[in-house]
Design an enzyme around this catalytic site. Structure first.
Site, mmCIF file in Angstrom:
data_model
loop_
_atom_site.group_PDB
_atom_site.id
_atom_site.type_symbol
_atom_site.label_atom_id
_atom_site.label_comp_id
_atom_site.label_asym_id
_atom_site.label_seq_id
_atom_site.Cartn_x
_atom_site.Cartn_y
_atom_site.Cartn_z
ATOM 1 N N GLU A 72 0.832 -1.212 0.000
ATOM 2 C CA GLU A 72 0.000 0.000 0.000
ATOM 3 C C GLU A 72 0.862 1.256 0.000
ATOM 4 O OE1 GLU A 72 -2.615 -0.971 -0.985
ATOM 5 O OE2 GLU A 72 -4.168 -1.047 0.541
ATOM 6 N N THR A 128 -5.532 6.426 -5.582
ATOM 7 C CA THR A 128 -5.629 6.709 -4.151
ATOM 8 C C THR A 128 -4.719 7.882 -3.772
ATOM 9 O OG1 THR A 128 -6.185 4.417 -3.685
ATOM 10 C CG2 THR A 128 -5.322 5.693 -1.846
#
Ligand code: HSE
Length: 309
Positions: free
Chosen positions: A131, A184
């Site tokens: 991530e 994101t």
């Protein structure tokens, strides 16, 4: 399929934030997910040998599965090499945990083939490195439910403290994924770094309410708690017809509706499959005239997380 040297893995999609819980709440989806093949190799390190379904980098250091896997091997001080094949169904930039699925699948599969030296919970911090590569921030609200299944709460990041939460059995998610990409990293950049005391009070009341509602199987309390006064007002401008999707989902009985992760997917939670299907119809009717391609998924909550196929 598995023997001691190869395993086939299902990596579920996930909904992060779940409205009120930015970076702390998440849930795993059933039926939406990627497949990975992970096998031991004689060559040290990790080689991503194949990616189907998405145009993503094969280079280990640029691939979330590669980076997460390498961190795990480094921690375990292991010289064992691995090859990874990734079959993507979850599109990158969809908001349903594409990078988390690959990161969680890689660390879980590698750990399995090494004889499970770590627990699922212990694997979270390594999957988080995927991530970090994908969004610049090592958030755990997708990788935790991807690894543990169900609903999860990141109670703390430093030190990492992830709690598995129960949920009522009739809870269904409906997710509409408009086929536009929202990175994101971009949708984090537009967020404000400061919030008011009033917003904070509303938000932590709702997080507490959601957790209590999940424990007590109180659908009304879950419904009242699925509100986000901090992130949604800013990010929803990136999503065509977000307000109409939200209001019409609730009109047909959804408990709540919000942005899935960093978007553009929008999710609704409902009690029972019939309501979840009615919500899907509403979403479809709003999106068809827009001329934007979309996919809709109806899913129970996945209680298993990453698993062997
Ligand atoms: N909590 C993260 C965010 C999830 O909203 O940026 C990204 O899927």
């Amino acid at each position: 399929m598995s023997n001691n040297s190869e395993i086939e893995v299902f990596c579920p999609g996930t909904i992060a934030n779940v409205s009120c819980g930015f970076d702390v709440m998440g849930l795993a989806l059933d039926g939406i997910g990627d497949r990975m093949l992970i096998r031991k190799s004689n060559q040290k390190g990790i080689s991503i040998t194949k990616i189907e379904g998405q145009n993503l980098p094969l280079e280990t250091q640029k691939n979330v599965a590669g980076v997460a896997g390498l961190k795990l091997l480094e921690h375990l001080n292991s010289d064992q090499g691995f090859e990874i094949e990734i079959y993507k169904n979850i599109k990158a930039g969809s908001g349903i945990g594409s990078s988390a699925a690959s990161s969680a699948g890689a660390v879980w599969g590698i750990n399995f083939l090494l004889g499970e030296p770590l627990s699922r919970k212990e694997l979270i911090e390594f999957a988080m490195e995927g991530e970090r590569l994908a969004s610049g921030v090592a958030h755990a609200d997708n990788v935790a439910p991807a690894l543990l299944g169900g609903f999860t709460l990141v109670r703390s990041y430093e030190p990492l403290d992830v709690i598995s939460l129960p949920h009522p059995s009739e809870l269904y998610a409906t997710v509409i994924h408009p086929q536009i990409e929202v990175k994101t990293a971009d949708s984090r950049r537009i967020l404000k770094q400061n919030i008011t005391m009033k917003q904070a009070i509303t938000q932590w009341g709702n997080v507490g309410g959601l957790v209590a509602g999940l424990f007590t199987e109180d659908y009304d309390l879950i419904s009242r708690s699925l509100e986000d006064v901090i992130v949604e007002p800013i990010r929803s401008i990136l999503i065509p017809e977000f307000d109409r999707i939200k209001s019409s989902s609730k009109e047909v009985g959804a408990l709540g509706c919000g942005i899935s992760g960093s978007g553009p997917s929008v999710f609704a939670l409902s009690k029972g499959e019939a309501t979840a299907k009615a919500v899907a119809e509403q979403m479809k009717n709003i999106y068809i005239p827009l001329g934007i391609d979309f996919e809709i998924h109806i899913s129970k909550i996945n209680t298993e997380g990453v698993k062997q196929l």
